[in-house]
Write a protein that holds these residues in place. Structure first.
Motif, mmCIF file in Angstrom:
data_model
loop_
_atom_site.group_PDB
_atom_site.id
_atom_site.type_symbol
_atom_site.label_atom_id
_atom_site.label_comp_id
_atom_site.label_asym_id
_atom_site.label_seq_id
_atom_site.Cartn_x
_atom_site.Cartn_y
_atom_site.Cartn_z
ATOM 1 N N ALA A 1 0.830 -1.204 0.000
ATOM 2 C CA ALA A 1 0.000 0.000 0.000
ATOM 3 C C ALA A 1 0.865 1.255 0.000
ATOM 4 O O ALA A 1 0.549 2.249 -0.670
ATOM 5 C CB ALA A 1 -0.925 -0.010 1.217
ATOM 6 N N ILE A 2 1.971 1.223 0.732
ATOM 7 C CA ILE A 2 2.896 2.362 0.753
ATOM 8 C C ILE A 2 3.608 2.486 -0.592
ATOM 9 O O ILE A 2 3.806 3.591 -1.112
ATOM 10 C CB ILE A 2 3.913 2.200 1.898
ATOM 11 C CG1 ILE A 2 3.199 2.151 3.243
ATOM 12 C CG2 ILE A 2 4.932 3.331 1.877
ATOM 13 C CD1 ILE A 2 2.301 3.331 3.525
ATOM 14 N N ALA A 3 3.984 1.350 -1.177
ATOM 15 C CA ALA A 3 4.648 1.384 -2.479
ATOM 16 C C ALA A 3 3.735 1.974 -3.550
ATOM 17 O O ALA A 3 4.189 2.703 -4.445
ATOM 18 C CB ALA A 3 5.078 -0.027 -2.865
ATOM 19 N N LYS A 4 2.444 1.674 -3.456
ATOM 20 C CA LYS A 4 1.495 2.259 -4.409
ATOM 21 C C LYS A 4 1.432 3.776 -4.246
ATOM 22 O O LYS A 4 1.309 4.514 -5.237
ATOM 23 C CB LYS A 4 0.117 1.637 -4.212
ATOM 24 C CG LYS A 4 0.012 0.188 -4.669
ATOM 25 C CD LYS A 4 -1.381 -0.372 -4.393
ATOM 26 C CE LYS A 4 -1.474 -1.834 -4.789
ATOM 27 N NZ LYS A 4 -2.805 -2.419 -4.471
ATOM 28 N N CYS A 5 1.516 4.242 -3.005
ATOM 29 C CA CYS A 5 1.551 5.693 -2.785
ATOM 30 C C CYS A 5 2.785 6.298 -3.445
ATOM 31 O O CYS A 5 2.718 7.383 -4.038
ATOM 32 C CB CYS A 5 1.547 6.009 -1.290
ATOM 33 S SG CYS A 5 -0.005 5.628 -0.438
ATOM 34 N N CYS A 6 3.920 5.595 -3.348
ATOM 35 C CA CYS A 6 5.136 6.079 -4.001
ATOM 36 C C CYS A 6 4.947 6.156 -5.512
ATOM 37 O O CYS A 6 5.359 7.129 -6.161
ATOM 38 C CB CYS A 6 6.308 5.153 -3.673
ATOM 39 S SG CYS A 6 6.833 5.168 -1.943
ATOM 40 N N MET A 7 4.321 5.136 -6.069
ATOM 41 C CA MET A 7 4.095 5.089 -7.518
ATOM 42 C C MET A 7 3.164 6.213 -7.951
ATOM 43 O O MET A 7 3.433 6.934 -8.923
ATOM 44 C CB MET A 7 3.516 3.722 -7.891
ATOM 45 C CG MET A 7 3.300 3.499 -9.375
ATOM 46 S SD MET A 7 2.830 1.781 -9.750
ATOM 47 C CE MET A 7 1.276 1.645 -8.841
ATOM 48 N N GLU A 8 2.063 6.400 -7.194
ATOM 49 C CA GLU A 8 1.082 7.421 -7.558
ATOM 50 C C GLU A 8 1.598 8.832 -7.308
ATOM 51 O O GLU A 8 1.099 9.795 -7.898
ATOM 52 C CB GLU A 8 -0.218 7.180 -6.789
ATOM 53 C CG GLU A 8 -0.924 5.888 -7.200
ATOM 54 C CD GLU A 8 -2.146 5.606 -6.347
ATOM 55 O OE1 GLU A 8 -2.743 6.566 -5.827
ATOM 56 O OE2 GLU A 8 -2.502 4.412 -6.192
ATOM 57 N N ALA A 9 2.604 8.958 -6.428
ATOM 58 C CA ALA A 9 3.184 10.277 -6.165
ATOM 59 C C ALA A 9 4.142 10.712 -7.258
ATOM 60 O O ALA A 9 4.648 11.844 -7.226
ATOM 61 C CB ALA A 9 3.906 10.264 -4.822
ATOM 62 N N GLY A 10 4.406 9.825 -8.214
ATOM 63 C CA GLY A 10 5.237 10.210 -9.346
ATOM 64 C C GLY A 10 6.676 9.774 -9.274
ATOM 65 O O GLY A 10 7.499 10.228 -10.084
ATOM 66 N N LEU A 11 7.018 8.889 -8.340
ATOM 67 C CA LEU A 11 8.382 8.370 -8.356
ATOM 68 C C LEU A 11 8.567 7.554 -9.628
ATOM 69 O O LEU A 11 7.710 6.741 -9.985
ATOM 70 C CB LEU A 11 8.642 7.496 -7.133
ATOM 71 C CG LEU A 11 8.704 8.226 -5.779
ATOM 72 C CD1 LEU A 11 9.003 7.244 -4.661
ATOM 73 C CD2 LEU A 11 9.744 9.330 -5.804
ATOM 74 N N PRO A 12 9.656 7.736 -10.346
ATOM 75 C CA PRO A 12 9.841 7.042 -11.628
ATOM 76 C C PRO A 12 9.837 5.522 -11.467
ATOM 77 O O PRO A 12 10.159 4.987 -10.396
ATOM 78 C CB PRO A 12 11.220 7.540 -12.093
ATOM 79 C CG PRO A 12 11.412 8.846 -11.396
ATOM 80 C CD PRO A 12 10.740 8.694 -10.068
ATOM 81 N N ASP A 13 9.485 4.846 -12.530
ATOM 82 C CA ASP A 13 9.486 3.379 -12.523
ATOM 83 C C ASP A 13 10.854 2.852 -12.079
ATOM 84 O O ASP A 13 11.897 3.325 -12.552
ATOM 85 C CB ASP A 13 9.174 2.839 -13.919
ATOM 86 C CG ASP A 13 7.777 3.196 -14.388
ATOM 87 O OD1 ASP A 13 6.970 3.656 -13.550
ATOM 88 O OD2 ASP A 13 7.502 3.018 -15.587
ATOM 89 N N GLY A 14 10.832 1.882 -11.191
ATOM 90 C CA GLY A 14 12.064 1.245 -10.747
ATOM 91 C C GLY A 14 12.725 1.881 -9.547
ATOM 92 O O GLY A 14 13.667 1.311 -8.990
#
Length: 473
Positions: free
Chosen positions: A179-192
């Motif tokens: 769930a936290i990783a999804k927040c990172c993804m949705e916040a715009g952290l680049p892929d990888g």
């Protein structure tokens, strides 16, 4: 799993169930990562590092701040997932979500404070410059007892420093980390930049430890596993941060507010059913106030309500799995066989039909060389004994190879300084059981590990110093 910005299944297609410890029923399933999955995550992190390390710190800060905001907005959802996975009361889970949001917020600021320095040279034609650069690809392994806070203490400073990261949460609580990783993804952290692989550790850990592209390991867990990872890290000379176990002493001096100390100690002791590395475990109470302390402690404990952590009226939930229940039960039995006295608790509750519950337990007069006083209990057991003088209790408190946290209660400022200076621990609480926050350093000494998480020190664990000797021509 989250690999290179995509939510993916295991390469093998295998999954395993996650069990709610309050009901003993599955709440869902997650992929069992393979070596190929771990390799894919490292590949993604390695490629992403080339871009992310050169992303300006203000941009890194903006995205980390957005992660913090998303986590805070999803407090109820994430907290419920934490409680379902590991059993802690919902209020404690919400507190963990709040603390996690604060960690990302703190390191959003620290991303812009990676300062270099100029060292005065011996002559005017030379400049000595020291700058700090990201370590590289990081691997993070965490325990289940604070599934998102422990991982946030690794993800946030690593990303703030310009590193990329491969995370393996515990098999008991993978959903909260995702769930936290999804927040990172949705916040715009680049892929990888942030990758999460789930499942049993062996296939993932061996692959990560052998890969030379992984430059740093950050681990939170037991001393034996920590030692194993340190030995493995030597093969590829990885930097290592170890936050390992504890067996925290508490010294209650005769001038302390005994009732306040007893309440604070018991509330802290039974937080998350005692499954906290910073938990107070060995209580040394001056002989003149021992009876008063035990009475106040027992009164506090008997008021605690056990049950499913989703019930807001519950004070203590279950242990995380049947193994912990068996180990706690066995430790209490050994303690009583070794001559200690049972004050309260000491058994599974009769009124709860399912779940890995164990009553909050107070044991008095355990010998210093007993199992209870030398082995980290990691459960709802408080061991209380008496002491006579300062030198004696300091020697007993420092006798173990654990050195994570320690606590003391006194109304004397002189005695507070004297005790905190003498205790061998990375964290000392004086008249408080609060051991950590985003802005303060957390970590141990001796076999409780090395390195610090939190505060301005936390980001230094993810940076390499570079010295440039510039001759002006």
């Amino acid at each position: 799993m989250l690999i290179n910005g995509e939510l993916v299944e295991s390469a093998s297609g295998q999954r395993y169930d996650v069990i709610n410890p309050a009901t003993e029923e599955p709440i869902g399933s997650v992929p069992q990562a393979t070596t190929a999955d771990a390799q894919a995550a490292i590949d993604a992190a390695s490629v992403a590092f080339r871009q992310w390390r050169n992303t300006d710190p203000w941009e890194r800060a903006r995205r980390l701040r957005r992660v913090s905001i998303l986590i805070a907005e999803r407090t109820d959802e994430i907290a419920e997932l934490i409680t379902e996975e590991i059993g802690k009361p919902i209020a404690e889970s919400k507190g963990e979500v709040h603390a996690t949001s604060e960690v990302f917020d703190w390191y959003a600021d620290e991303a812009r404070r990676i300062y270099g320095t100029i060292i005065p040279a011996r002559n005017g034609n030379v400049r000595h410059q020291v700058t700090f650069e990201p370590v590289g690809v990081v691997a993070a392994f965490t325990a289940w007892n604070f599934p998102i806070l422990l991982m946030a203490r690794k993800i946030a400073p690593a990303v703030a420093a310009g590193c990329t990261i491969v995370c393996r949460p515990s098999e008991e609580a993978p959903g909260a980390t995702l769930a936290i990783a999804k927040c990172c993804m949705e916040a715009g952290l680049p892929d990888g930049v942030v990758n999460v692989v789930t499942g049993m550790p062996q296939l993932v850990t061996d692959c990560v430890m052998a890969d030379e592209r992984v430059r740093k390991i950050s681990f939170t867990g037991s001393v034996p596993v920590g030692k194993h990872l340190v030995r493995q890290s030597a093969e590829t000379i990885k930097r290592v941060t170890m936050e390992l176990g504890g067996h925290a002493p508490v010294i209650v001096h005769p001038d302390a507010d005994v009732e306040m100390a007893a309440r604070a100690c018991m509330q802290a002791k039974f937080r998350n059913a005692g499954q906290v590395c910073a938990s107070p475990t060995r209580f040394y109470v001056h002989e003149t106030v021992l009876d008063a302390f035990l009475q106040a402690a027992r009164d506090t404990v008997t008021e605690m309500r056990l049950g499913n952590g989703l019930d807001p009226e519950v004070d203590m939930g279950p242990l995380v799995n049947s193994r912990r229940l068996d180990e706690v039960s066995a430790l209490v039995e050994r303690s009583l066989e070794e001559g200690a006295d049972l004050i309260c608790g000491g058994k599974q509750p009769e009124t709860i039909g399912s779940g890995y519950f164990y009553e909050p337990t107070i044991i008095a007069h355990a010998k210093d060389d007993s199992s209870l006083m030398t082995e980290e209990p990691f459960g709802p057991i408080a061991a209380v004994s008496s002491f006579k003088d300062f030198d004696e209790v300091i020697e007993r408190a420092n006798a173990l190879e654990f050195g994570l946290c320690a606590y003391t209660f006194t109304q004397s400022l002189e005695l507070a300084h004297k005790t905190s200076s003498a205790l061998e621990a990375g964290v000392v609480g004086v008249n408080t059981m609060i051991a950590s926050s985003a802005e303060t350093p957390f970590g141990g000494t001796k076999q409780s590990g090395w390195g610090r998480e939190g505060s301005f020190l936390g980001i230094e664990e993810y940076l390499n110093a570079k010295y440039v000797h510039l001759a002006l021509v």
